[in-house]
Design a protein around this motif. Structure first.
Motif, mmCIF file in Angstrom:
data_model
loop_
_atom_site.group_PDB
_atom_site.id
_atom_site.type_symbol
_atom_site.label_atom_id
_atom_site.label_comp_id
_atom_site.label_asym_id
_atom_site.label_seq_id
_atom_site.Cartn_x
_atom_site.Cartn_y
_atom_site.Cartn_z
ATOM 1 N N THR A 74 0.846 -1.199 0.000
ATOM 2 C CA THR A 74 0.000 0.000 0.000
ATOM 3 C C THR A 74 0.877 1.243 0.000
ATOM 4 O OG1 THR A 74 -1.724 -1.189 1.199
ATOM 5 C CG2 THR A 74 -1.825 1.220 1.255
ATOM 6 N N MET A 75 1.962 1.195 0.779
ATOM 7 C CA MET A 75 2.866 2.337 0.860
ATOM 8 C C MET A 75 3.482 2.638 -0.500
ATOM 9 S SD MET A 75 4.157 4.832 2.466
ATOM 10 C CE MET A 75 3.373 4.475 4.009
ATOM 11 N N THR A 76 3.789 1.623 -1.280
ATOM 12 C CA THR A 76 4.357 1.839 -2.614
ATOM 13 C C THR A 76 3.412 2.678 -3.466
ATOM 14 O OG1 THR A 76 5.616 -0.214 -2.495
ATOM 15 C CG2 THR A 76 5.216 0.695 -4.695
ATOM 16 N N GLY A 77 2.131 2.374 -3.441
ATOM 17 C CA GLY A 77 1.147 3.150 -4.193
ATOM 18 C C GLY A 77 1.053 4.583 -3.705
ATOM 19 N N VAL A 78 1.084 4.759 -2.381
ATOM 20 C CA VAL A 78 1.043 6.105 -1.796
ATOM 21 C C VAL A 78 2.254 6.904 -2.265
ATOM 22 C CG1 VAL A 78 1.256 7.389 0.376
ATOM 23 C CG2 VAL A 78 -0.321 5.451 0.235
ATOM 24 N N LEU A 79 3.434 6.305 -2.171
ATOM 25 C CA LEU A 79 4.661 7.004 -2.563
ATOM 26 C C LEU A 79 4.681 7.320 -4.053
ATOM 27 C CD1 LEU A 79 7.310 5.165 -0.361
ATOM 28 C CD2 LEU A 79 6.161 7.354 0.072
ATOM 29 N N ASP A 80 4.170 6.410 -4.862
ATOM 30 C CA ASP A 80 4.094 6.675 -6.306
ATOM 31 C C ASP A 80 3.242 7.914 -6.576
ATOM 32 O OD1 ASP A 80 5.692 4.473 -6.879
ATOM 33 O OD2 ASP A 80 4.005 3.187 -7.499
ATOM 34 N N LEU A 82 2.457 10.394 -4.460
ATOM 35 C CA LEU A 82 3.095 11.590 -3.913
ATOM 36 C C LEU A 82 4.270 12.051 -4.771
ATOM 37 C CD1 LEU A 82 3.037 10.773 -0.082
ATOM 38 C CD2 LEU A 82 1.720 12.551 -1.257
ATOM 39 N N GLN A 83 5.023 11.103 -5.307
ATOM 40 C CA GLN A 83 6.164 11.475 -6.146
ATOM 41 C C GLN A 83 5.687 12.063 -7.472
ATOM 42 O OE1 GLN A 83 8.957 8.296 -7.000
ATOM 43 N NE2 GLN A 83 10.590 9.775 -7.387
ATOM 44 N N ARG A 84 4.694 11.451 -8.096
ATOM 45 C CA ARG A 84 4.155 11.974 -9.361
ATOM 46 C C ARG A 84 3.640 13.402 -9.203
ATOM 47 N NH1 ARG A 84 1.975 6.822 -10.131
ATOM 48 N NH2 ARG A 84 -0.031 7.488 -9.353
ATOM 49 N N ALA A 85 3.063 13.692 -8.041
ATOM 50 C CA ALA A 85 2.490 15.024 -7.794
ATOM 51 C C ALA A 85 3.529 16.027 -7.289
ATOM 52 C CB ALA A 85 1.338 14.908 -6.798
ATOM 53 N N GLY A 86 4.772 15.602 -7.102
ATOM 54 C CA GLY A 86 5.832 16.517 -6.701
ATOM 55 C C GLY A 86 5.960 16.777 -5.217
ATOM 56 N N TRP A 87 5.322 15.957 -4.400
ATOM 57 C CA TRP A 87 5.365 16.158 -2.950
ATOM 58 C C TRP A 87 6.604 15.544 -2.301
ATOM 59 C CZ3 TRP A 87 2.060 19.401 -0.650
ATOM 60 C CH2 TRP A 87 0.843 19.671 -1.284
ATOM 61 N N ILE A 88 7.140 14.471 -2.888
ATOM 62 C CA ILE A 88 8.261 13.754 -2.274
ATOM 63 C C ILE A 88 9.313 13.405 -3.318
ATOM 64 C CG2 ILE A 88 6.832 12.718 -0.459
ATOM 65 C CD1 ILE A 88 7.320 10.016 -2.252
ATOM 66 N N THR A 89 10.478 13.023 -2.806
ATOM 67 C CA THR A 89 11.512 12.401 -3.637
ATOM 68 C C THR A 89 11.893 11.087 -2.977
ATOM 69 O OG1 THR A 89 13.312 13.494 -2.466
ATOM 70 C CG2 THR A 89 12.471 14.603 -4.446
ATOM 71 N N ARG A 90 12.333 10.161 -3.806
ATOM 72 C CA ARG A 90 12.894 8.895 -3.322
ATOM 73 C C ARG A 90 14.337 8.860 -3.818
ATOM 74 N NH1 ARG A 90 8.017 4.551 -4.487
ATOM 75 N NH2 ARG A 90 7.402 5.984 -6.114
ATOM 76 N N ASP A 91 15.263 8.845 -2.887
ATOM 77 C CA ASP A 91 16.680 8.897 -3.232
ATOM 78 C C ASP A 91 17.426 7.729 -2.608
ATOM 79 O OD1 ASP A 91 16.617 11.534 -4.580
ATOM 80 O OD2 ASP A 91 16.077 12.244 -2.568
ATOM 81 N N ARG A 92 18.492 7.349 -3.265
ATOM 82 C CA ARG A 92 19.375 6.320 -2.729
ATOM 83 C C ARG A 92 20.458 7.006 -1.901
ATOM 84 N NH1 ARG A 92 17.176 2.403 -5.184
ATOM 85 N NH2 ARG A 92 16.866 2.146 -7.393
ATOM 86 N N PRO A 93 20.594 6.617 -0.645
ATOM 87 C CA PRO A 93 21.657 7.208 0.166
ATOM 88 C C PRO A 93 23.025 6.804 -0.404
ATOM 89 C CG PRO A 93 20.108 5.965 1.535
ATOM 90 C CD PRO A 93 19.766 5.687 0.116
#
Length: 163
Positions: A74-80, A82-93
């Motif tokens: 479920t979290m994967t869908g939420v993050l997808d 949010l990222q598409r809408a420009g609210w978050i980024t997913r980065d590799r440390p």
């Protein structure tokens, strides 16, 4: 079962009033958050996760899922969303040993959209707080902090129950 003395009844009533007020507050804040999330075109669960990131982030997706009480899928869908809408980024440390490791961060780029809708509530809360002394605000702050921790503990207890 323990009996309650007549002296204990007023205290029990006061505690019951506080518990009822907390339930009403929870309901009202939920309704308010649903309105804010609709104004910024987010699903309520997406808005809740964004708020958690703003409070506790950056976080790994699994840590955010745990904070939100959501299944990782479920979290994967939420993050997808949010990222598409420009609210978050997913980065590799850069220092992560596991190349699959990801950290989720709120971008802050659209915070003005949210703050604009929170301004009325913030002003109303300023008015409420103005009616209390500094000492009373300290007690209220302590009560809310302890209530939050009790809620967190109770949530963890429920999550640990087998169904």
């Amino acid at each position: 079962m323990t009996s309650v003395t007549p002296e204990g009844r007023p205290r029990r009533r006061k505690v019951a009033v506080i518990k009822g007020a907390l339930r009403a507050l929870n309901n009202q804040l939920s309704l308010f958050n649903h309105q804010v999330s609709a104004k910024v075109t987010l699903k309520p669960v997406d808005f809740d996760c964004l708020e958690l990131l703003n409070l506790h982030g950056p976080l790994s997706p699994s840590a955010l899922a745990k904070q939100a009480g959501l299944h990782p899928a479920t979290m994967t869908g939420v993050l997808d969303r949010l990222q598409r809408a420009g609210w978050i980024t997913r980065d590799r440390p850069p220092d992560a040993a596991d190349r699959r490791a990801v950290v989720v961060s709120a971008t802050g780029d659209r915070d003005g959209d949210v703050y604009r809708h929170l301004a009325g509530m913030n002003a109303k809360m300023d008015d409420v707080c103005a009616g209390y002394t500094d000492a009373e605000l300290d007690v209220i702050s302590d009560f809310l902090r302890r209530t939050t921790m009790a809620g967190k503990d109770a949530t963890g207890d429920l999550a640990g129950e087998s169904g």
